[in-house]
Scaffold this active site. Structure first.
Site, PDB file in Angstrom:
ATOM      1  N   ARG A   1      -7.534  18.305 -11.613  1.00  0.00           N
ATOM      2  CA  ARG A   1      -7.141  19.682 -11.275  1.00  0.00           C
ATOM      3  C   ARG A   1      -6.007  20.131 -12.182  1.00  0.00           C
ATOM      4  NH1 ARG A   1      -5.379  20.252  -5.125  1.00  0.00           N
ATOM      5  NH2 ARG A   1      -3.755  18.862  -5.903  1.00  0.00           N
TER       6      ARG A   1
ATOM      7  N   LYS B   1       3.720   1.363  -3.885  1.00  0.00           N
ATOM      8  CA  LYS B   1       3.196   0.615  -5.047  1.00  0.00           C
ATOM      9  C   LYS B   1       4.134   0.716  -6.260  1.00  0.00           C
ATOM     10  CE  LYS B   1      -1.632   0.777  -3.617  1.00  0.00           C
ATOM     11  NZ  LYS B   1      -3.022   1.087  -3.968  1.00  0.00           N
TER      12      LYS B   1
ATOM     13  N   LEU C   1     -13.765   6.657  -3.857  1.00  0.00           N
ATOM     14  CA  LEU C   1     -12.818   5.570  -3.558  1.00  0.00           C
ATOM     15  C   LEU C   1     -12.443   5.544  -2.081  1.00  0.00           C
ATOM     16  CD1 LEU C   1     -10.187   5.320  -6.438  1.00  0.00           C
ATOM     17  CD2 LEU C   1     -12.510   4.474  -6.335  1.00  0.00           C
TER      18      LEU C   1
ATOM     19  N   THR D   1       0.844  -1.190   0.000  1.00  0.00           N
ATOM     20  CA  THR D   1       0.000   0.000   0.000  1.00  0.00           C
ATOM     21  C   THR D   1       0.882   1.244   0.000  1.00  0.00           C
ATOM     22  OG1 THR D   1      -1.911   1.043   1.016  1.00  0.00           O
ATOM     23  CG2 THR D   1      -0.375  -0.013   2.535  1.00  0.00           C
TER      24      THR D   1
ATOM     25  N   ALA E   1      -4.478   6.010  -8.392  1.00  0.00           N
ATOM     26  CA  ALA E   1      -5.713   5.218  -8.327  1.00  0.00           C
ATOM     27  C   ALA E   1      -6.421   5.234  -9.677  1.00  0.00           C
ATOM     28  CB  ALA E   1      -6.622   5.763  -7.228  1.00  0.00           C
TER      29      ALA E   1
HETATM   30  P1  NDP Z   1      -2.498  10.413  -5.831  1.00  0.00           P
HETATM   31  O1  NDP Z   1      -1.755  11.191  -4.815  1.00  0.00           O
HETATM   32  O2  NDP Z   1      -1.758   9.579  -6.812  1.00  0.00           O
HETATM   33  O3  NDP Z   1      -3.426  11.419  -6.707  1.00  0.00           O
HETATM   34  C1  NDP Z   1      -4.229  12.369  -6.066  1.00  0.00           C
HETATM   35  C2  NDP Z   1      -5.209  12.995  -7.070  1.00  0.00           C
HETATM   36  O4  NDP Z   1      -6.122  13.805  -6.351  1.00  0.00           O
HETATM   37  C3  NDP Z   1      -4.547  13.886  -8.124  1.00  0.00           C
HETATM   38  O5  NDP Z   1      -5.247  13.717  -9.335  1.00  0.00           O
HETATM   39  C4  NDP Z   1      -4.761  15.290  -7.534  1.00  0.00           C
HETATM   40  O6  NDP Z   1      -4.795  16.305  -8.510  1.00  0.00           O
HETATM   41  C5  NDP Z   1      -6.128  15.137  -6.915  1.00  0.00           C
HETATM   42  N1  NDP Z   1      -6.427  16.084  -5.836  1.00  0.00           N
HETATM   43  C6  NDP Z   1      -5.872  16.138  -4.594  1.00  0.00           C
HETATM   44  N2  NDP Z   1      -6.453  17.109  -3.856  1.00  0.00           N
HETATM   45  C7  NDP Z   1      -7.407  17.684  -4.653  1.00  0.00           C
HETATM   46  C8  NDP Z   1      -8.344  18.746  -4.455  1.00  0.00           C
HETATM   47  N3  NDP Z   1      -8.427  19.423  -3.287  1.00  0.00           N
HETATM   48  N4  NDP Z   1      -9.175  19.069  -5.469  1.00  0.00           N
HETATM   49  C9  NDP Z   1      -9.108  18.401  -6.646  1.00  0.00           C
HETATM   50  N5  NDP Z   1      -8.230  17.391  -6.899  1.00  0.00           N
HETATM   51  C10 NDP Z   1      -7.399  17.036  -5.902  1.00  0.00           C
HETATM   52  O7  NDP Z   1      -3.548   9.524  -4.982  1.00  0.00           O
HETATM   53  P2  NDP Z   1      -4.179   8.119  -5.396  1.00  0.00           P
HETATM   54  O8  NDP Z   1      -4.635   8.232  -6.809  1.00  0.00           O
HETATM   55  O9  NDP Z   1      -3.248   7.025  -5.043  1.00  0.00           O
HETATM   56  O10 NDP Z   1      -5.425   7.965  -4.386  1.00  0.00           O
HETATM   57  C11 NDP Z   1      -6.632   8.699  -4.565  1.00  0.00           C
HETATM   58  C12 NDP Z   1      -7.687   8.236  -3.563  1.00  0.00           C
HETATM   59  O11 NDP Z   1      -8.074   6.904  -3.804  1.00  0.00           O
HETATM   60  C13 NDP Z   1      -7.246   8.277  -2.094  1.00  0.00           C
HETATM   61  O12 NDP Z   1      -8.307   8.839  -1.346  1.00  0.00           O
HETATM   62  C14 NDP Z   1      -7.063   6.820  -1.730  1.00  0.00           C
HETATM   63  O13 NDP Z   1      -7.295   6.584  -0.357  1.00  0.00           O
HETATM   64  C15 NDP Z   1      -8.146   6.170  -2.590  1.00  0.00           C
HETATM   65  N6  NDP Z   1      -7.922   4.732  -2.858  1.00  0.00           N
HETATM   66  C16 NDP Z   1      -8.839   3.820  -2.383  1.00  0.00           C
HETATM   67  C17 NDP Z   1      -8.692   2.456  -2.611  1.00  0.00           C
HETATM   68  C18 NDP Z   1      -9.710   1.489  -2.074  1.00  0.00           C
HETATM   69  O14 NDP Z   1      -9.426   0.262  -2.037  1.00  0.00           O
HETATM   70  N7  NDP Z   1     -10.900   1.915  -1.694  1.00  0.00           N
HETATM   71  C19 NDP Z   1      -7.538   1.931  -3.370  1.00  0.00           C
HETATM   72  C20 NDP Z   1      -6.637   2.973  -3.872  1.00  0.00           C
HETATM   73  C21 NDP Z   1      -6.842   4.317  -3.598  1.00  0.00           C
HETATM   74  P3  NDP Z   1      -3.426  16.997  -9.081  1.00  0.00           P
HETATM   75  O15 NDP Z   1      -2.888  16.028 -10.095  1.00  0.00           O
HETATM   76  O16 NDP Z   1      -3.858  18.267  -9.668  1.00  0.00           O
HETATM   77  O17 NDP Z   1      -2.509  17.156  -7.886  1.00  0.00           O
END
Ligand code: NDP
Length: 267
Positions: A151, A65, A213, A61, A130
């Protein structure tokens, strides 16, 4: 006895040992599933040590990853397209890397929430790890179109380019989301972790299925979905259990019943 674990940092909060203990109990298998806190820059060393102790596999996790992707000696197509590995199966000195996050989401949507994804218009918020992990399994269900809104628009545009060979995708900035209903909205941003809601047009939620998620609490996205007439609202707990079930089956060949585990965790 299967020797398994989950690696992360932090890891104390992980529900995986409990979930896998329930799977093992159901199927009458002997499983020793540990949680391992690896130092941030020492994932490979910790993973190798665990493998040398006779492990059959492990989950990975945040934030390892990508390290696990590099640690694997073989990758499934899911892992390759996701660019990340959340499950490793050890066979002799082979470390087979898989990514079960996307299949877990699809199984939750189809089997638990009874949602048919074929010909649906899906809007994914976020373009991080994700989103990259869920795109191929979602596209395999033949939706009409997947729109990726982020974003930082350039990251969504890159995912569109990377996945266009697998289905109809488009990528753009959050500000370009139209004020019109879509079939399904998946919040794959990490905004919920900060108690925030991405700033998007309200109209897209009208009648839509809205899935966050994140799990474990009512999120601002789920509140927004309710305020804007979503038809179904779900969090990511089902996805968590389903991705664990796929990992369990990958290691043992036995398929656990997820429904009972999801219900128990919700209680
Ligand atoms: P990353 O850090 O790789 O990506 C985060 C994303 O969120 C980016 O696209 C970022 O945009 C965007 N973001 C962050 N803050 C904001 C905001 N305030 N407004 C708009 N966009 C925002 O994270 P992950 O992709 O790894 O994880 C995303 C979510 O998925 C987490 O909450 C994680 O817990 C959940 N998850 C759940 C799983 C499950 O089994 N249920 C499995 C895997 C993940 P930008 O590119 O502009 O920074």
């Amino acid at each position: 006895m299967y020797k398994l674990a989950v690696f992360g940092n932090p890891i104390e909060h992980s529900l995986s040992p409990d979930i896998h203990a329930q799977f093992a109990h159901q199927l009458g298998l002997k499983v020793d599933y540990d949680k391992i806190l690896a130092p941030i820059d020492e994932f490979s060393k910790s993973a190798q040590q665990f493998a040398d102790e006779g492990a059959n596999g492990f989950n990975i996790t945040v934030p390892f990853k990508l390290d696990a992707f590099n640690f694997a000696t073989e990758l499934t197509l899911n892992a390759k397209t996701a660019g990340a590995v959340n499950t490793i199966k050890i066979i002799n000195d082979q470390y087979i890397g898989e990514n079960t996050d996307g299949i877990g989401l699809v199984n939750d949507l189809i089997n638990n929430l009874k949602i048919d994804l074929k010909d649906k218009v899906i809007l994914i918020l976020g373009a991080g790890g994700a989103t990259q992990g869920i795109l191929l399994p979602l596209l395999n269900q033949k939706p009409k179109r997947i729109m990726i809104a982020n974003r930082t628009a350039s990251k969504a545009e890159k995912l569109q380019r990377d996945f266009s060979a697998y289905g109809n995708t488009c990528g753009f900035g959050l500000d370009k989301i139209k004020d019109e209903p879509v079939d399904i909205i998946i919040n794959a941003t990490s905004a919920s972790l900060d108690g925030k809601m991405p700033n998007i047009a309200n109209g897209c939620a009208n009648g839509a299925i809205c899935y966050d998620l994140m799990y474990g609490k009512q999120t601002p996205f789920m509140n927004w979905a309710k305020d804007n007439n979503a038809s179904i609202i779900a969090d990511g707990l089902g996805m968590l259990v389903e991705q664990a079930a796929c990992s369990f089956e990958f290691w043992t060949g036995s398929k656990p019943d997820t429904q009972a585990v999801i219900e128990k965790l919700r209680r």
